[in-house]
Design a protein around this motif. Structure first.
Motif: not given
Length: 100
Positions: A1-4, A8-16, A58-59
């Motif tokens: 669950m933590t990885i998911v 989600v957070g990384l995908a939102a940041g990458a999109r922005r 990530l960390l």
């Protein structure tokens, strides 16, 4: 669950990040385009939010991995110090974007 959740957070940041670097010529999602316009007006503030947050995302999960704590204690302590500094910087940023 933590990885998911991290994904989600990384995908939102990458999109922005992508939208700020290479904005689309035609907006497919009008509500998102209005939000993107506001973020684009404050690019530096947005980047100083996205980049430290990505490092934090990530960390942070590695702090809870027992193998990392036991086998790499110095890395664990260093990353904890880095996370503390990162969190302080991240949450000391001004909150909210002025309406453009």
């Amino acid at each position: 669950m933590t990885i998911v959740l991290a994904f989600v957070g990384l995908a939102a940041g990458a999109r922005r990040f992508y939208v700020l670097i290479a904005p689309p010529h035609v907006a497919r999602f009008t509500a998102g385009a209005a939000l993107d316009k506001n973020f684009a007006a404050h690019q530096l503030l947005t980047f100083t939010h996205i980049l430290p947050a990505a490092l934090l995302i990530l960390l942070m999960p590695l702090q809870f991995v027992r193998r990392v704590r036991e086998r790499h204690i110095q890395w664990h302590r260093f990353s904890l110090t880095l996370l503390g500094a990162e969190t302080w910087i991240h949450y000391s940023e001004p909150r909210g974007f002025p309406n453009a």
